[in-house]
Design a protein around this motif. Structure first.
Motif, mmCIF file in Angstrom:
data_model
loop_
_atom_site.group_PDB
_atom_site.id
_atom_site.type_symbol
_atom_site.label_atom_id
_atom_site.label_comp_id
_atom_site.label_asym_id
_atom_site.label_seq_id
_atom_site.Cartn_x
_atom_site.Cartn_y
_atom_site.Cartn_z
ATOM 1 N N THR A 6 0.855 -1.190 0.000
ATOM 2 C CA THR A 6 0.000 0.000 0.000
ATOM 3 C C THR A 6 0.891 1.241 0.000
ATOM 4 O O THR A 6 1.738 1.394 0.885
ATOM 5 C CB THR A 6 -0.872 -0.010 1.274
ATOM 6 O OG1 THR A 6 -1.564 -1.253 1.306
ATOM 7 C CG2 THR A 6 -1.861 1.128 1.266
ATOM 8 N N PRO A 7 0.698 2.150 -0.952
ATOM 9 C CA PRO A 7 1.599 3.316 -1.006
ATOM 10 C C PRO A 7 1.541 4.188 0.247
ATOM 11 O O PRO A 7 2.562 4.647 0.735
ATOM 12 C CB PRO A 7 1.096 4.088 -2.230
ATOM 13 C CG PRO A 7 0.341 3.107 -3.051
ATOM 14 C CD PRO A 7 -0.222 2.103 -2.098
ATOM 15 N N GLY A 37 -3.188 3.952 -7.589
ATOM 16 C CA GLY A 37 -4.170 4.363 -8.582
ATOM 17 C C GLY A 37 -5.445 4.944 -8.003
ATOM 18 O O GLY A 37 -6.441 5.059 -8.700
ATOM 19 N N GLU A 38 -5.390 5.328 -6.725
ATOM 20 C CA GLU A 38 -6.589 5.876 -6.087
ATOM 21 C C GLU A 38 -6.396 7.376 -5.811
ATOM 22 O O GLU A 38 -5.298 7.807 -5.458
ATOM 23 C CB GLU A 38 -6.807 5.155 -4.759
ATOM 24 C CG GLU A 38 -8.250 4.939 -4.454
ATOM 25 C CD GLU A 38 -8.426 4.179 -3.145
ATOM 26 O OE1 GLU A 38 -9.553 3.832 -2.869
ATOM 27 O OE2 GLU A 38 -7.447 3.963 -2.405
ATOM 28 N N VAL A 39 -7.476 8.139 -5.962
ATOM 29 C CA VAL A 39 -7.410 9.576 -5.684
ATOM 30 C C VAL A 39 -8.314 9.875 -4.491
ATOM 31 O O VAL A 39 -9.521 9.618 -4.541
ATOM 32 C CB VAL A 39 -7.864 10.408 -6.911
ATOM 33 C CG1 VAL A 39 -7.723 11.903 -6.610
ATOM 34 C CG2 VAL A 39 -7.043 10.048 -8.144
ATOM 35 N N LEU A 40 -7.702 10.413 -3.452
ATOM 36 C CA LEU A 40 -8.432 10.722 -2.228
ATOM 37 C C LEU A 40 -8.560 12.237 -2.093
ATOM 38 O O LEU A 40 -7.556 12.952 -2.126
ATOM 39 C CB LEU A 40 -7.673 10.164 -1.013
ATOM 40 C CG LEU A 40 -8.197 10.567 0.366
ATOM 41 C CD1 LEU A 40 -9.506 9.862 0.683
ATOM 42 C CD2 LEU A 40 -7.159 10.255 1.446
ATOM 43 N N GLY A 41 -9.771 12.719 -1.954
ATOM 44 C CA GLY A 41 -9.985 14.150 -1.729
ATOM 45 C C GLY A 41 -10.077 14.439 -0.246
ATOM 46 O O GLY A 41 -10.682 13.671 0.501
ATOM 47 N N ILE A 42 -9.441 15.549 0.179
ATOM 48 C CA ILE A 42 -9.552 15.979 1.576
ATOM 49 C C ILE A 42 -10.191 17.361 1.565
ATOM 50 O O ILE A 42 -9.645 18.291 0.964
ATOM 51 C CB ILE A 42 -8.167 16.107 2.268
ATOM 52 C CG1 ILE A 42 -7.306 14.850 2.067
ATOM 53 C CG2 ILE A 42 -8.315 16.467 3.744
ATOM 54 C CD1 ILE A 42 -7.631 13.689 2.945
ATOM 55 N N VAL A 43 -11.344 17.485 2.194
ATOM 56 C CA VAL A 43 -11.992 18.796 2.268
ATOM 57 C C VAL A 43 -12.299 19.130 3.730
ATOM 58 O O VAL A 43 -12.269 18.254 4.601
ATOM 59 C CB VAL A 43 -13.293 18.859 1.422
ATOM 60 C CG1 VAL A 43 -13.019 18.653 -0.047
ATOM 61 C CG2 VAL A 43 -14.334 17.879 1.920
ATOM 62 N N GLY A 205 -0.589 4.368 -12.273
ATOM 63 C CA GLY A 205 -1.106 3.912 -10.976
ATOM 64 C C GLY A 205 -0.687 4.817 -9.840
ATOM 65 O O GLY A 205 -0.606 4.391 -8.687
ATOM 66 N N MET A 206 -0.396 6.102 -10.184
ATOM 67 C CA MET A 206 -0.042 7.059 -9.132
ATOM 68 C C MET A 206 -1.232 7.227 -8.169
ATOM 69 O O MET A 206 -2.380 7.227 -8.609
ATOM 70 C CB MET A 206 0.301 8.411 -9.781
ATOM 71 C CG MET A 206 0.705 9.504 -8.813
ATOM 72 S SD MET A 206 1.224 11.015 -9.674
ATOM 73 C CE MET A 206 -0.370 11.718 -10.158
ATOM 74 N N SER A 207 -0.944 7.364 -6.896
ATOM 75 C CA SER A 207 -1.996 7.651 -5.912
ATOM 76 C C SER A 207 -1.942 9.144 -5.609
ATOM 77 O O SER A 207 -0.869 9.743 -5.668
ATOM 78 C CB SER A 207 -1.755 6.883 -4.613
ATOM 79 O OG SER A 207 -1.543 5.528 -4.901
#
Ligand SMILES: Nc1ncnc2c1ncn2[C@@H]1O[C@H](COP(=O)(O)OP(=O)(O)OP(=O)(O)O)[C@@H](O)[C@H]1O
Length: 281
Positions: A6-7, A37-43, A205-207
């Protein structure tokens, strides 16, 4: 780095300010896992802990901040990496686009030197220049080769923001942490850089950890969403599901404020009375 771990993983991460700054807990018991390969948004509102979270992931919190819990990068806790050695993770493993482009660039360093910093030492000078020019062009700084010779003072805020993004992406990081990376960009350039990031997610597959106040952008550019309030996670899940059915009153009010004014369809520039259709009625 070729690895199947896991990155990025946070385990019960808490951050407390130094006593001199109030000794307050600004990030509380946060756990999450970011897959390749996952994009996580932080708001979250201003002061909710978004930048602190980004800096904690990078191991770059200012001196005196105390950290409980763990940040794992490819399965290795940052605790096992001496603070003086953490910069080695920057570049190929962790890419960072800081919030304030004006402060982040060194006024005494050329744009070429900024982009070259994170590139592998094995590249020749010509290869570095070529790669830097390619990425500067990719972020919309059209004449990448000429831009390389400039110094930060010669660039606008939006151009500096793009230099920071080009520098981070040129190193082909496993994880990109982008903090408010579109604030100084016009809408067309914002779309360009967002699709560039998405392309790297798909191709390599960049996170990505995407920190932003722009809920509309985060809603369509991320896979998962984490909402912070006073350093506490109040919502975390698949972006579409969270936006469709926010469980916290806080996100419900954020959405009401942010999405309420977004037109659902392109607006006509002319009232109906002036359109050809109306004239032919
Ligand atoms: N160096 C510091 N010294 C003192 N307090 C700090 C420092 N850095 C952050 N804080 C405090 O920690 C809290 C979280 O700050 P942080 O910058 O992470 O918020 P944020 O959500 O990124 O805000 P913004 O959206 O305005 O960038 C805030 O209350 C802030 O005042």
């Amino acid at each position: 780095m070729t690895t199947h771990t896991t990155p990025l993983r946070l385990e019960n991460l808490s951050v407390t300010l130094p006593q001199a700054a109030g000794g307050r807990v600004v990030l509380s018991d946060l756990s999450l896992e970011l897959r390749a390969g996952e994009v996580l948004g932080i708001v979250g509102e201003s002061g909710s802990g978004k930048t602190t979270l980004g800096l904690a992931c990078l191991g770059l919190l200012p001196q005196g901040f105390s950290v409980a819990g763990d940040v794992y990068i490819h399965g290795t806790t940052l605790r096992s990496v001496a603070p003086g050695q953490r910069y080695r993770l920057r570049g190929r493993v962790l890419g960072y686009v800081p919030q304030e482009p004006m402060k982040a660039l060194n006024p005494g360093m050329s744009i070429a030197a900024h982009v070259a910093e994170g590139l592998p030492a094995t590249l020749t000078r010509a290869e570095r220049a070529e790669r830097a020019a390619r990425w500067l062009a990719a972020v919309g700084l059209a004449d990448g080769l000429s831009v390389q010779k400039l110094y930060p003072h010669a660039l606008s805020g939006g151009q500096r923001q793009r230099v920071l993004l080009a520098a981070a992406l040129a190193a082909e990081p496993d994880v990109l942490i982008a903090d408010e990376f579109t604030t100084a960009l016009d809408p067309a350039t914002r779309e360009l850089v967002v699709s560039l990031i998405r392309e790297q997610v798909q191709v390599r597959g960049m996170s990505v950890v995407m920190i932003s106040h722009d809920l509309e952008l985060v809603a369509r550019a991320t896979d998962r969403l984490l909402v912070l309030r006073h350093g506490v996670c109040v919502e975390h899940g698949e972006t579409k599901a969270v936006i469709a059915q926010p469980s916290s009153p806080y996100l419900q009010s954020l959405l009401a404020l942010s999405l309420h004014f977004t037109p659902r369809a392109p607006l006509s520039l002319f009232p109906r009375a002036m359109t050809e259709e109306a004239l032919n009625d």
